[in-house]
Design a protein around this motif. Sequence first.
Motif, PDB file in Angstrom:
ATOM      1  N   ASP A  46      12.041  12.029 -19.708  1.00 59.33           N
ATOM      2  CA  ASP A  46      11.136  11.560 -19.805  1.00 59.33           C
ATOM      3  C   ASP A  46      10.479  11.534 -18.172  1.00 59.33           C
ATOM      4  OD1 ASP A  46       9.396   8.985 -19.314  1.00 59.33           O
ATOM      5  OD2 ASP A  46      11.091   7.482 -18.895  1.00 59.33           O
ATOM      6  N   HIS A  47       9.672  12.319 -18.123  1.00 57.03           N
ATOM      7  CA  HIS A  47       9.097  13.453 -17.007  1.00 57.03           C
ATOM      8  C   HIS A  47       7.299  12.708 -16.583  1.00 57.03           C
ATOM      9  CE1 HIS A  47       9.776  17.008 -14.955  1.00 57.03           C
ATOM     10  NE2 HIS A  47       9.010  16.775 -14.167  1.00 57.03           N
ATOM     11  N   ARG A  48       6.954  12.494 -15.668  1.00 57.97           N
ATOM     12  CA  ARG A  48       5.992  12.218 -14.528  1.00 57.97           C
ATOM     13  C   ARG A  48       5.223  12.722 -13.699  1.00 57.97           C
ATOM     14  NH1 ARG A  48       4.876   9.705  -9.560  1.00 57.97           N
ATOM     15  NH2 ARG A  48       3.530   7.906  -9.391  1.00 57.97           N
ATOM     16  N   LEU A  49       4.390  13.361 -14.124  1.00 54.86           N
ATOM     17  CA  LEU A  49       3.150  14.341 -14.122  1.00 54.86           C
ATOM     18  C   LEU A  49       2.119  13.776 -13.189  1.00 54.86           C
ATOM     19  CD1 LEU A  49       3.053  17.005 -17.042  1.00 54.86           C
ATOM     20  CD2 LEU A  49       4.577  17.130 -14.611  1.00 54.86           C
ATOM     21  N   LEU A  80      -3.966   5.534 -14.696  1.00 52.10           N
ATOM     22  CA  LEU A  80      -4.344   5.393 -13.268  1.00 52.10           C
ATOM     23  C   LEU A  80      -3.335   4.666 -12.861  1.00 52.10           C
ATOM     24  CD1 LEU A  80      -8.227   5.864 -13.563  1.00 52.10           C
ATOM     25  CD2 LEU A  80      -6.318   7.455 -13.596  1.00 52.10           C
ATOM     26  N   ASP A  81      -2.777   4.987 -11.386  1.00 52.88           N
ATOM     27  CA  ASP A  81      -2.237   4.258 -10.793  1.00 52.88           C
ATOM     28  C   ASP A  81      -2.747   3.394  -9.849  1.00 52.88           C
ATOM     29  OD1 ASP A  81      -3.079   6.216  -8.494  1.00 52.88           O
ATOM     30  OD2 ASP A  81      -0.453   6.879  -8.789  1.00 52.88           O
ATOM     31  N   GLY A  82      -2.029   2.498  -8.555  1.00 52.55           N
ATOM     32  CA  GLY A  82      -2.755   1.748  -8.341  1.00 52.55           C
ATOM     33  C   GLY A  82      -3.681   2.133  -7.285  1.00 52.55           C
ATOM     34  N   HIS A  83      -3.257   3.888  -6.913  1.00 54.00           N
ATOM     35  CA  HIS A  83      -4.213   4.607  -6.093  1.00 54.00           C
ATOM     36  C   HIS A  83      -5.087   5.294  -6.451  1.00 54.00           C
ATOM     37  CE1 HIS A  83      -1.284   3.395  -3.160  1.00 54.00           C
ATOM     38  NE2 HIS A  83      -0.743   3.865  -4.303  1.00 54.00           N
ATOM     39  N   GLY A  84      -5.399   4.790  -8.068  1.00 50.17           N
ATOM     40  CA  GLY A  84      -6.658   5.994  -8.761  1.00 50.17           C
ATOM     41  C   GLY A  84      -5.939   7.240  -9.266  1.00 50.17           C
ATOM     42  N   ASN A  85      -5.021   7.029  -9.073  1.00 48.07           N
ATOM     43  CA  ASN A  85      -3.808   9.276  -9.338  1.00 48.07           C
ATOM     44  C   ASN A  85      -4.407   8.593 -10.808  1.00 48.07           C
ATOM     45  OD1 ASN A  85      -4.174   9.537  -6.331  1.00 48.07           O
ATOM     46  ND2 ASN A  85      -2.357   8.134  -6.617  1.00 48.07           N
ATOM     47  N   THR A  86      -4.926  10.079 -11.559  1.00 49.03           N
ATOM     48  CA  THR A  86      -3.854  10.491 -12.824  1.00 49.03           C
ATOM     49  C   THR A  86      -2.546  10.424 -13.119  1.00 49.03           C
ATOM     50  OG1 THR A  86      -5.879  11.046 -13.059  1.00 49.03           O
ATOM     51  CG2 THR A  86      -4.527  11.508 -14.795  1.00 49.03           C
ATOM     52  N   VAL A  87      -2.221   9.701 -13.548  1.00 47.91           N
ATOM     53  CA  VAL A  87      -0.496  10.015 -14.433  1.00 47.91           C
ATOM     54  C   VAL A  87      -0.187  10.373 -15.432  1.00 47.91           C
ATOM     55  CG1 VAL A  87       1.793   8.931 -14.080  1.00 47.91           C
ATOM     56  CG2 VAL A  87       0.127   8.791 -11.943  1.00 47.91           C
ATOM     57  N   VAL A  88       0.118  11.441 -15.450  1.00 54.75           N
ATOM     58  CA  VAL A  88       1.258  11.094 -17.102  1.00 54.75           C
ATOM     59  C   VAL A  88       2.567  11.235 -17.501  1.00 54.75           C
ATOM     60  CG1 VAL A  88       1.154  13.611 -18.422  1.00 54.75           C
ATOM     61  CG2 VAL A  88      -0.807  13.408 -16.847  1.00 54.75           C
ATOM     62  N   ARG A  89       2.381  10.656 -18.198  1.00 56.16           N
ATOM     63  CA  ARG A  89       3.655  10.168 -18.402  1.00 56.16           C
ATOM     64  C   ARG A  89       4.200  11.279 -20.030  1.00 56.16           C
ATOM     65  NH1 ARG A  89       6.848   6.089 -16.179  1.00 56.16           N
ATOM     66  NH2 ARG A  89       8.713   6.503 -15.920  1.00 56.16           N
ATOM     67  N   VAL A  90       5.514  12.226 -19.984  1.00 57.05           N
ATOM     68  CA  VAL A  90       6.168  12.462 -20.701  1.00 57.05           C
ATOM     69  C   VAL A  90       6.577  12.489 -21.190  1.00 57.05           C
ATOM     70  CG1 VAL A  90       6.049  14.989 -21.646  1.00 57.05           C
ATOM     71  CG2 VAL A  90       4.547  14.464 -19.931  1.00 57.05           C
ATOM     72  N   ARG A  91       7.685  12.491 -23.000  1.00 57.55           N
ATOM     73  CA  ARG A  91       8.735  11.612 -23.249  1.00 57.55           C
ATOM     74  C   ARG A  91       9.120  12.836 -24.200  1.00 57.55           C
ATOM     75  NH1 ARG A  91       7.165   6.730 -22.061  1.00 57.55           N
ATOM     76  NH2 ARG A  91       7.615   5.386 -20.087  1.00 57.55           N
ATOM     77  N   PRO A 209      -5.130   2.874   9.330  1.00 60.27           N
ATOM     78  CA  PRO A 209      -4.652   2.708   8.778  1.00 60.27           C
ATOM     79  C   PRO A 209      -4.599   4.465   7.853  1.00 60.27           C
ATOM     80  CG  PRO A 209      -7.077   1.748   8.281  1.00 60.27           C
ATOM     81  CD  PRO A 209      -6.760   1.729   9.931  1.00 60.27           C
ATOM     82  N   ALA A 210      -3.565   4.751   7.789  1.00 60.22           N
ATOM     83  CA  ALA A 210      -3.512   5.944   7.106  1.00 60.22           C
ATOM     84  C   ALA A 210      -2.911   5.953   5.600  1.00 60.22           C
ATOM     85  CB  ALA A 210      -2.907   6.592   8.077  1.00 60.22           C
ATOM     86  N   ARG A 211      -2.820   7.426   4.949  1.00 59.01           N
ATOM     87  CA  ARG A 211      -2.485   7.962   3.520  1.00 59.01           C
ATOM     88  C   ARG A 211      -2.442   9.640   3.398  1.00 59.01           C
ATOM     89  NH1 ARG A 211      -7.468   6.329  -0.803  1.00 59.01           N
ATOM     90  NH2 ARG A 211      -8.396   8.359  -0.236  1.00 59.01           N
ATOM     91  N   TYR A 212      -0.792   9.686   2.044  1.00 57.10           N
ATOM     92  CA  TYR A 212      -1.117  10.845   2.181  1.00 57.10           C
ATOM     93  C   TYR A 212      -1.119  11.339   1.117  1.00 57.10           C
ATOM     94  CZ  TYR A 212       2.624  14.646   1.014  1.00 57.10           C
ATOM     95  OH  TYR A 212       3.206  15.553   1.038  1.00 57.10           O
ATOM     96  N   VAL A 213      -2.132  12.312   1.577  1.00 54.52           N
ATOM     97  CA  VAL A 213      -2.317  12.883   0.593  1.00 54.52           C
ATOM     98  C   VAL A 213      -1.319  14.572  -0.357  1.00 54.52           C
ATOM     99  CG1 VAL A 213      -4.943  14.728  -0.253  1.00 54.52           C
ATOM    100  CG2 VAL A 213      -4.895  12.583   1.993  1.00 54.52           C
ATOM    101  N   ARG A 261       1.013   6.141  -0.440  1.00 55.81           N
ATOM    102  CA  ARG A 261       1.339   5.684   0.664  1.00 55.81           C
ATOM    103  C   ARG A 261       2.534   7.230   1.285  1.00 55.81           C
ATOM    104  NH1 ARG A 261       4.436   0.915  -2.463  1.00 55.81           N
ATOM    105  NH2 ARG A 261       4.860   3.113  -3.326  1.00 55.81           N
ATOM    106  N   ASP A 262       3.161   7.967   0.875  1.00 52.58           N
ATOM    107  CA  ASP A 262       3.272   8.806   1.063  1.00 52.58           C
ATOM    108  C   ASP A 262       4.079   9.034  -0.216  1.00 52.58           C
ATOM    109  OD1 ASP A 262       6.122   7.702   0.187  1.00 52.58           O
ATOM    110  OD2 ASP A 262       6.843   7.169   1.043  1.00 52.58           O
ATOM    111  N   TYR A 263       4.877  10.842   0.536  1.00 51.98           N
ATOM    112  CA  TYR A 263       5.116  11.813  -1.379  1.00 51.98           C
ATOM    113  C   TYR A 263       5.436  11.211  -2.359  1.00 51.98           C
ATOM    114  CZ  TYR A 263       7.036  15.572  -3.277  1.00 51.98           C
ATOM    115  OH  TYR A 263       7.618  16.280  -4.297  1.00 51.98           O
ATOM    116  N   SER A 264       5.781   9.882  -2.401  1.00 51.12           N
ATOM    117  CA  SER A 264       7.001  10.033  -3.213  1.00 51.12           C
ATOM    118  C   SER A 264       6.386   9.095  -4.095  1.00 51.12           C
ATOM    119  CB  SER A 264       8.085   8.495  -3.315  1.00 51.12           C
ATOM    120  OG  SER A 264       7.702   7.571  -1.987  1.00 51.12           O
ATOM    121  N   ASP A 265       5.195   9.018  -3.655  1.00 53.09           N
ATOM    122  CA  ASP A 265       3.924   8.044  -4.654  1.00 53.09           C
ATOM    123  C   ASP A 265       2.778   9.444  -5.630  1.00 53.09           C
ATOM    124  OD1 ASP A 265       4.117   5.069  -4.383  1.00 53.09           O
ATOM    125  OD2 ASP A 265       2.819   5.363  -2.516  1.00 53.09           O
ATOM    126  N   VAL A 266       2.749  10.452  -4.853  1.00 51.31           N
ATOM    127  CA  VAL A 266       2.229  11.333  -5.666  1.00 51.31           C
ATOM    128  C   VAL A 266       2.870  13.100  -5.490  1.00 51.31           C
ATOM    129  CG1 VAL A 266       0.002  10.551  -4.578  1.00 51.31           C
ATOM    130  CG2 VAL A 266       1.240  12.096  -3.193  1.00 51.31           C
TER     131      VAL A 266
END
Length: 293
Positions: A46-49, A80-91, A209-213, A261-266
């Motif tokens: 179960d992989h998250r990209l 799309l997650d809550g930040h608008g990022n594309t999350v690809v889930r592979v199983r 306000p600040a966010r990770y990229v 929010r930080d690295y763990s989100d992305v």
Amino acid sequence: MTLSPELLSRPLLDHTGLDLEAADRVTYVLEQSLHYGYDQPIELLDHRLVVVPLARHGNQHRRAHRVDVAGASVRRRSRLDGHGNTVVRVRADRVEEGVSFTVVALLERVRADGPTHLSAAALHDPRLLRPTRLTTPDDRLRDLAAGVGGGTPLERAERICALVHDAIHYEYGVTSVETTAAEALSGGRGVCQDSAHVMITLCRLVGVPARYVSGHLLGEGGTHGWMEVVVADGDAAVAVPFDPCNGRRAGADYITVATGRDYSDVAPTSGSYSGTPNSTLTTSRRVGVLSAA
């Protein structure tokens, strides 16, 4: 734009000889591969990209992309997650020897379309103001924040960027993806992720306000991390990118993939499986400029 073999085989330009900031349009190509090898078959992968660049980020546009998976029969889903990022889930039910993930993307920067505009609500978004596990301040961080001084949010961010650049000396291998901002500052050494987390923490402490990229910096061998501060812009807001690891604002030599929010989100790659603990990750990347005018 299409991902034709002819286009992808074109040689990259020497970006160091180009004035990318002055160019009206810049076309980039990104090819990134991650291969996980296992010494025995595994099950229940179960992989998250998070490797596909944002559809649009300010003046950066994603014109075409694809994600390929090889080595196993898989089921995948993109969202799309809550930040608008594309999350690809592979199983996958079973992987015999290894599995490879490859993203190919064409991007275009249109100078007239920048910067990254946000709604005014972003100025009060608790996700960008509250600490996370990786950005929880300690007394030393609070003391640093107390000495930042006044001025506009952007002026405070400029001073914080310089402060963090001086406080964290780049050294690979002394921290991990689990290292907190407090731990990185205490050690005084780390990588781009650590500098970004320290700056995010300080900005949030002074009410900015600040966010990770996550993304790529041309000329670097691996992925890169930096941050953005969100400041008022008339009746709306704008995200201004800073790279405290390099002590400067991020510009046209940066390609944004995701924000959080930080690295763990992305985190570009993460996941779980059942089976042998012995695995190896091999990566390759080609990123650069195809044209600039």
